[in-house]
Motif scaffolding. Structure first.
Motif, PDB file in Angstrom:
ATOM      1  N   TYR A 159     -21.554  28.395 -56.373  1.00  0.00           N
ATOM      2  CA  TYR A 159     -21.358  27.742 -57.667  1.00  0.00           C
ATOM      3  C   TYR A 159     -20.205  28.418 -58.414  1.00  0.00           C
ATOM      4  O   TYR A 159     -20.080  29.649 -58.376  1.00  0.00           O
ATOM      5  CB  TYR A 159     -22.627  27.812 -58.515  1.00  0.00           C
ATOM      6  N   LEU A 160     -19.398  27.615 -59.067  1.00  0.00           N
ATOM      7  CA  LEU A 160     -18.286  28.154 -59.849  1.00  0.00           C
ATOM      8  C   LEU A 160     -18.798  29.106 -60.924  1.00  0.00           C
ATOM      9  O   LEU A 160     -19.836  28.867 -61.541  1.00  0.00           O
ATOM     10  CB  LEU A 160     -17.517  26.999 -60.509  1.00  0.00           C
ATOM     11  N   LEU A 205      -8.969  29.762 -60.282  1.00  0.00           N
ATOM     12  CA  LEU A 205      -9.770  28.688 -59.701  1.00  0.00           C
ATOM     13  C   LEU A 205      -9.416  28.474 -58.228  1.00  0.00           C
ATOM     14  O   LEU A 205     -10.302  28.297 -57.380  1.00  0.00           O
ATOM     15  CB  LEU A 205      -9.572  27.395 -60.497  1.00  0.00           C
ATOM     16  N   TYR A 206      -8.144  28.521 -57.918  1.00  0.00           N
ATOM     17  CA  TYR A 206      -7.741  28.388 -56.512  1.00  0.00           C
ATOM     18  C   TYR A 206      -8.249  29.564 -55.680  1.00  0.00           C
ATOM     19  O   TYR A 206      -8.652  29.393 -54.523  1.00  0.00           O
ATOM     20  CB  TYR A 206      -6.220  28.274 -56.400  1.00  0.00           C
ATOM     21  N   ILE A 209     -11.907  28.973 -54.925  1.00  0.00           N
ATOM     22  CA  ILE A 209     -12.055  27.965 -53.874  1.00  0.00           C
ATOM     23  C   ILE A 209     -11.790  28.596 -52.514  1.00  0.00           C
ATOM     24  O   ILE A 209     -12.521  28.363 -51.538  1.00  0.00           O
ATOM     25  CB  ILE A 209     -11.111  26.776 -54.132  1.00  0.00           C
ATOM     26  N   ILE A 216     -17.660  24.998 -52.338  1.00  0.00           N
ATOM     27  CA  ILE A 216     -17.907  25.363 -53.730  1.00  0.00           C
ATOM     28  C   ILE A 216     -18.391  24.147 -54.514  1.00  0.00           C
ATOM     29  O   ILE A 216     -17.938  23.021 -54.278  1.00  0.00           O
ATOM     30  CB  ILE A 216     -16.625  25.960 -54.379  1.00  0.00           C
ATOM     31  N   PRO A 218     -18.150  22.876 -58.102  1.00  0.00           N
ATOM     32  CA  PRO A 218     -17.282  23.267 -59.219  1.00  0.00           C
ATOM     33  C   PRO A 218     -17.867  23.040 -60.611  1.00  0.00           C
ATOM     34  O   PRO A 218     -17.141  22.757 -61.560  1.00  0.00           O
ATOM     35  CB  PRO A 218     -16.043  22.398 -58.997  1.00  0.00           C
ATOM     36  N   GLU A 220     -19.412  24.888 -63.619  1.00  0.00           N
ATOM     37  CA  GLU A 220     -19.632  26.206 -64.197  1.00  0.00           C
ATOM     38  C   GLU A 220     -20.754  26.117 -65.233  1.00  0.00           C
ATOM     39  O   GLU A 220     -21.104  25.036 -65.682  1.00  0.00           O
ATOM     40  CB  GLU A 220     -18.347  26.742 -64.837  1.00  0.00           C
ATOM     41  N   MET A 229     -16.281  18.243 -55.043  1.00  0.00           N
ATOM     42  CA  MET A 229     -15.014  18.891 -55.345  1.00  0.00           C
ATOM     43  C   MET A 229     -13.922  17.884 -55.694  1.00  0.00           C
ATOM     44  O   MET A 229     -13.008  18.188 -56.465  1.00  0.00           O
ATOM     45  CB  MET A 229     -14.581  19.743 -54.146  1.00  0.00           C
ATOM     46  N   VAL A 233     -12.846  20.172 -61.623  1.00  0.00           N
ATOM     47  CA  VAL A 233     -13.474  21.455 -61.946  1.00  0.00           C
ATOM     48  C   VAL A 233     -14.077  21.365 -63.346  1.00  0.00           C
ATOM     49  O   VAL A 233     -13.982  20.325 -64.008  1.00  0.00           O
ATOM     50  CB  VAL A 233     -12.449  22.615 -61.874  1.00  0.00           C
ATOM     51  N   SER A 234     -14.655  22.467 -63.814  1.00  0.00           N
ATOM     52  CA  SER A 234     -15.263  22.453 -65.149  1.00  0.00           C
ATOM     53  C   SER A 234     -14.951  23.745 -65.888  1.00  0.00           C
ATOM     54  O   SER A 234     -14.737  24.799 -65.267  1.00  0.00           O
ATOM     55  CB  SER A 234     -16.786  22.261 -65.046  1.00  0.00           C
ATOM     56  N   PHE A 263      -6.379  19.652 -60.836  1.00  0.00           N
ATOM     57  CA  PHE A 263      -7.518  19.536 -59.937  1.00  0.00           C
ATOM     58  C   PHE A 263      -8.075  18.114 -59.818  1.00  0.00           C
ATOM     59  O   PHE A 263      -9.076  17.895 -59.144  1.00  0.00           O
ATOM     60  CB  PHE A 263      -8.624  20.501 -60.373  1.00  0.00           C
TER      61      PHE A 263
END
Length: 375
Positions: A159-160, A205-206, A209, A216, A218, A220, A229, A233-234, A263
């Motif tokens: 999890y992010l 973020l990259y 990943i 992942i 994404p 958060e 994905m 993202v968040s 993203f």
């Protein structure tokens, strides 16, 4: 410690059919469609009596943290919700701020603060993006992610981490009141900082990943649901609730847009009532979801001022921790909207929102019944 037997148990506790059904529910809402049977919902921070000091420092120990996460995954299998087993390898919100040089302060393992390093507007120009991969807490977070993947044989997604948006990250590095004043007195320096932080966020973020081997989730802040994905993202953006529409449009929308463009999509979390900034959110291209507390931000207001192009991820909010807003209240507040076809899901984020385990299980039973979409 060898986790092979634990991974085997998790596979038995979460059969492929269960995971498939939950992901189908989530996929439907992310595609802005109606799930075939029920609105997805999920619980976090369970069980109650884990034997770990989750409010102390136990979860800062890498090995203890992984043991707790595994225990949590196995314990939650008894709840018939839409939890997707995964590992939250890092939860400290200020890790990027710490990489820039901010001293980290913590009262408990779940509450972290930073000592600002920007004491005057000119300090902004002294900052450079640090080596996020090889130094500080970002290095630690990436190494934890890689190690957890290896220790669990690549069988559990990551999890992010609790990812702060540009302005929220700035507030961890610049004294909060001084930053807000600088929006008026030193906009040039604020924009210079936000450009730098946006670049740092994208880079990290990259790296996350990459560290997770692409496996992942994404989302958060709420590490128990599911988001593909390809939806983006968040980030957390709690200044959404306190900035004027004019300030938010100037100092946050362009940088959030940059992340969304990079993203292919963006989910934004904010506490509080941000109804005055809904129009600004609607201007962010590729905004795919909004996370909010149903006790703080009326869901009807979001639907009225925006439309059904966004997934509404709802949790109880701060009032849920007071005992004045139950899990059933939360369900009753949002389900009328979801029954009308608005895409969304329901989260219960802390066990401390429940007085005991029985109340949590009763809430789960109520959700199973009320989240069904009648045909």
């Amino acid at each position: 410690m060898n986790y092979k037997s634990e991974i085997a148990q998790i596979k038995e506790l979460y059969p492929e059919e269960r995971i498939r059904k939950s992901k189908e529910r989530y996929k439907a809402i992310w595609d802005l469609k109606t799930p075939s049977d029920r609105i997805p919902f999920a619980f976090w921070w369970y069980p109650f009596n884990s034997g770990f000091d989750v409010e102390g420092l136990d979860l800062l120990d890498k090995e203890k943290r992984l043991q707790y996460l595994i225990l949590q995954i196995k314990a939650k299998a008894g709840l018939d919700d839409d939890y997707i087993p995964g590992l939250w390898s890092e939860e400290r919100p200020p890790i990027i701020a710490a990489a820039f040089g901010c001293e980290l302060v913590h009262e408990r393992s779940t509450h972290f603060w930073t000592k600002p390093i920007i004491n005057s507007p000119k300090d902004v120009y002294k900052l450079k993006i640090p080596d996020l991969k090889h130094q500080g807490l970002t290095k630690e977070a990436l190494e934890n992610t890689k190690n957890y993947r290896k220790m669990t044989y690549g069988k559990l997604p990551i999890y992010l981490c609790d990812m702060q948006g540009p302005l929220s990250l700035a507030s961890l590095m610049w004294n909060y009141q001084d930053l807000l004043m600088a929006l008026l007195t030193n906009p040039k320096e604020v924009h210079a900082l936000l450009r730098l932080l946006t670049e740092a966020i994208i880079k990290f973020l990259y790296l996350m990943i990459e560290a997770s081997e692409g496996d992942i989730i994404p989302l958060e802040c709420f590490p128990f649901a599911w988001m593909p994905m390809d939806k983006g993202v968040s980030v957390s953006d709690d200044l959404l609730a306190i900035l004027s529409p004019e300030q938010y449009k100037e100092f946050n929308v362009p940088y959030l847009q940059q992340i969304a463009d990079e993203f292919g999509g963006l989910v934004i979390h904010s506490c509080g009532n941000f109804s005055h900034n809904l129009e600004n959110l609607s201007k962010i291209k590729n905004l795919v979801g909004i996370n909010f507390g149903s006790s703080e931000m009326p869901i009807e207001e979001i639907v009225e001022k925006m439309d059904s192009r966004y997934v509404l991820l709802t949790h109880r909010g701060i009032k849920g921790q007071t005992g004045l807003y139950s899990g059933k209240d939360h369900i009753d507040a949002v389900m009328p909207t979801f029954r009308k076809g608005v895409p969304g899901c329901i989260f219960f984020d802390y066990t401390r929102e429940f007085k005991d385990e029985n109340e949590l299980k009763e809430t789960c039973k109520y959700a199973i019944k009320e989240c069904v979409l009648k045909k």
